[in-house]
Design an enzyme around this catalytic site. Structure first.
Site, PDB file in Angstrom:
ATOM      1  N   ASP A 143      30.879-132.113 -23.499  1.00 37.69           N
ATOM      2  CA  ASP A 143      32.160-132.451 -24.130  1.00 37.69           C
ATOM      3  C   ASP A 143      32.525-133.863 -23.703  1.00 37.69           C
ATOM      4  OD1 ASP A 143      34.706-132.200 -25.416  1.00 37.69           O
ATOM      5  OD2 ASP A 143      35.621-131.741 -23.489  1.00 37.69           O
ATOM      6  N   SER A 144      33.513-134.433 -24.381  1.00 37.93           N
ATOM      7  CA  SER A 144      34.007-135.750 -24.003  1.00 37.93           C
ATOM      8  C   SER A 144      34.670-135.718 -22.620  1.00 37.93           C
ATOM      9  CB  SER A 144      35.031-136.215 -25.040  1.00 37.93           C
ATOM     10  OG  SER A 144      36.043-135.234 -25.172  1.00 37.93           O
TER      11      SER A 144
ATOM     12  N   GLU B 106      46.481-131.143 -20.899  1.00 36.88           N
ATOM     13  CA  GLU B 106      45.977-131.611 -19.599  1.00 36.88           C
ATOM     14  C   GLU B 106      47.071-131.667 -18.542  1.00 36.88           C
ATOM     15  OE1 GLU B 106      43.324-134.881 -19.538  1.00 36.88           O
ATOM     16  OE2 GLU B 106      41.978-133.940 -20.993  1.00 36.88           O
TER      17      GLU B 106
ATOM     18  N   CYS C  49      32.614-130.018 -28.238  1.00 35.95           N
ATOM     19  CA  CYS C  49      33.616-131.045 -28.521  1.00 35.95           C
ATOM     20  C   CYS C  49      33.677-131.125 -30.039  1.00 35.95           C
ATOM     21  CB  CYS C  49      33.167-132.374 -27.915  1.00 35.95           C
ATOM     22  SG  CYS C  49      34.223-133.766 -28.343  1.00 35.95           S
ATOM     23  N   ASN C  50      34.852-130.892 -30.576  1.00 37.66           N
ATOM     24  CA  ASN C  50      34.975-130.903 -32.039  1.00 37.66           C
ATOM     25  C   ASN C  50      34.753-132.295 -32.611  1.00 37.66           C
ATOM     26  OD1 ASN C  50      36.288-128.124 -33.116  1.00 37.66           O
ATOM     27  ND2 ASN C  50      36.832-128.524 -30.998  1.00 37.66           N
ATOM     28  N   THR C  51      35.211-133.315 -31.868  1.00 33.10           N
ATOM     29  CA  THR C  51      35.040-134.684 -32.336  1.00 33.10           C
ATOM     30  C   THR C  51      33.557-135.031 -32.412  1.00 33.10           C
ATOM     31  OG1 THR C  51      37.153-135.291 -31.345  1.00 33.10           O
ATOM     32  CG2 THR C  51      35.626-137.087 -31.812  1.00 33.10           C
TER      33      THR C  51
ATOM     34  N   CYS D   3      40.018-128.377 -31.821  1.00 34.48           N
ATOM     35  CA  CYS D   3      39.923-129.289 -30.683  1.00 34.48           C
ATOM     36  C   CYS D   3      39.843-128.416 -29.439  1.00 34.48           C
ATOM     37  CB  CYS D   3      41.149-130.199 -30.627  1.00 34.48           C
ATOM     38  SG  CYS D   3      41.204-131.227 -29.139  1.00 34.48           S
ATOM     39  N   THR D   4      38.991-128.822 -28.517  1.00 33.73           N
ATOM     40  CA  THR D   4      38.744-127.997 -27.327  1.00 33.73           C
ATOM     41  C   THR D   4      39.998-127.718 -26.492  1.00 33.73           C
ATOM     42  OG1 THR D   4      38.213-130.076 -26.249  1.00 33.73           O
ATOM     43  CG2 THR D   4      36.371-128.720 -27.009  1.00 33.73           C
ATOM     44  N   HIS D   5      40.987-128.612 -26.570  1.00 35.17           N
ATOM     45  CA  HIS D   5      42.186-128.451 -25.744  1.00 35.17           C
ATOM     46  C   HIS D   5      43.181-127.440 -26.319  1.00 35.17           C
ATOM     47  CE1 HIS D   5      40.661-132.084 -23.955  1.00 35.17           C
ATOM     48  NE2 HIS D   5      41.664-132.148 -23.098  1.00 35.17           N
TER      49      HIS D   5
ATOM     50  N   TYR E 240      37.224-139.137 -26.964  1.00 35.69           N
ATOM     51  CA  TYR E 240      36.361-139.551 -28.074  1.00 35.69           C
ATOM     52  C   TYR E 240      37.160-139.534 -29.396  1.00 35.69           C
ATOM     53  CZ  TYR E 240      31.982-138.719 -25.339  1.00 35.69           C
ATOM     54  OH  TYR E 240      30.948-138.747 -24.425  1.00 35.69           O
TER      55      TYR E 240
HETATM   56  N1  DGL Z   1      37.082-132.703 -26.801  1.00 38.21           N
HETATM   57  C1  DGL Z   1      37.771-133.372 -27.880  1.00 38.21           C
HETATM   58  C2  DGL Z   1      37.697-132.523 -29.139  1.00 38.21           C
HETATM   59  O1  DGL Z   1      37.440-131.327 -29.115  1.00 38.21           O
HETATM   60  C3  DGL Z   1      39.212-133.664 -27.510  1.00 38.21           C
HETATM   61  C4  DGL Z   1      39.385-134.777 -26.515  1.00 38.21           C
HETATM   62  C5  DGL Z   1      38.899-136.121 -27.018  1.00 38.21           C
HETATM   63  O2  DGL Z   1      39.548-136.745 -27.870  1.00 38.21           O
HETATM   64  O3  DGL Z   1      37.833-136.549 -26.574  1.00 38.21           O
HETATM   65  O4  DGL Z   1      37.861-133.029 -30.212  1.00 38.21           O
END
Ligand code: DGL
Length: 275
Positions: free
Chosen positions: A14-15, A156, A77-79, A188-190, A46
């Protein structure tokens, strides 16, 4: 070949630490698998970077995991899944599973009205990753998307039920509520961290889809189908590598993973790939 050995770990990247919500799901779904995680905490986020940069970073993240002899890579990571998955699948021989297709399939399974909402980072939403995939699978549904960038720092900071989170969520989600969706993808993972607040605002009639949960089931199906599932009787271990140990790292990581970290270490990607 080494990555076809069922004893090898599942690689996850993940990012940053958001992907730990996906590790939590993988652990629940396949408790006896070992996991090696890489979180690019030095270069997060990311979600507001260009596609070129995200592809470059995601390639290095995958290369790091390959050095750990993983048998499959999960892009948690969805991005990175939105922007770099095709590139990674073309470049590397190892099986690579992202978040988008599993989340899209799950949303289509649960939606009755055919009106699906997606929330994610700017990159995920601007690339229309979910809406393209959903429409490819079923052209009759309507997809409504909204970038919710402030959800990342709020999660976070652990501001899970804080009034500020509620206020921001109301602002972000009002359009999706008006659209009358019955399913909302947490793209998004968060966002699973904020699921309760999101659900309260959207109301009982809206089912939330956690892409990490859907992807975990897909990973299990993939491993089972190819005889790659670890059939040891003992509980697997998680090893976490990050490119920076940020402020409050352990505290946030434990919030996302839902338990203490067994092992973590810092790695220097510069040293590994840029010398
Ligand atoms: N992990 C990213 C996602 O799932 C979120 C955090 C980021 O912007 O890197 O898109």
């Amino acid at each position: 070949m080494q990555f076809f050995d069922k004893e090898n770990p599942i690689g996850v990247f993940d990012s940053g630490i958001g992907g730990l919500t996906v590790v939590k799901r993988l652990n629940q779904c396949m408790p006896n698998e070992n996991i090696v995680y890489f979180g690019d905490t030095a270069r997060v986020p990311y979600g507001n970077k260009s596609n070129t940069t995200v592809i470059e970073y995601a390639t290095e993240d995958a290369q790091f995991l390959l050095q750990k002899n993983v048998k499959i890579i999960v892009v948690a990571c969805n991005t990175a899944s939105s922007v770099a998955l095709n590139h990674l699948q073309e470049k590397f021989e190892i099986p690579i599973i992202g978040m988008i297709e599993p989340g899209a399939r799950r949303a289509l399974e649960v939606s009755k009205s055919g009106k699906i909402g997606v929330i994610g980072t700017y990159a995920t939403i601007n690339n229309k990753a979910y809406s393209k995939k959903i429409k490819e699978l079923d052209s009759n549904v309507q997809v409504f998307e909204k970038a919710c960038p402030l959800f990342v720092p709020l999660a976070e900071e652990g501001l899970i039920k804080h009034p500020a989170t509620k206020l921001i969520a109301e602002e972000y989600l009002s359009g999706l509520k008006e659209a009358g969706i019955d399913t909302l993808i947490l793209g998004c993972t968060h966002y699973p961290i904020l699921a309760e607040t999101i659900s309260e605002i959207m109301g009982e009639g809206v089912t939330l889809v956690d892409s990490g949960e859907a992807a975990s089931r897909e990973v299990r199906k993939y491993l089972e189908g190819r005889g790659l599932k670890n059939d040891s009787n003992s509980i697997g271990g998680n090893k976490f590598y990050v490119s920076d140990i940020q402020t409050k790292f352990e505290e946030i990581a434990e919030l996302f993973l839902g338990k203490k970290l067994d092992f973590f270490d810092k790695v220097d990607l510069e040293e590994l790939f840029r010398k």
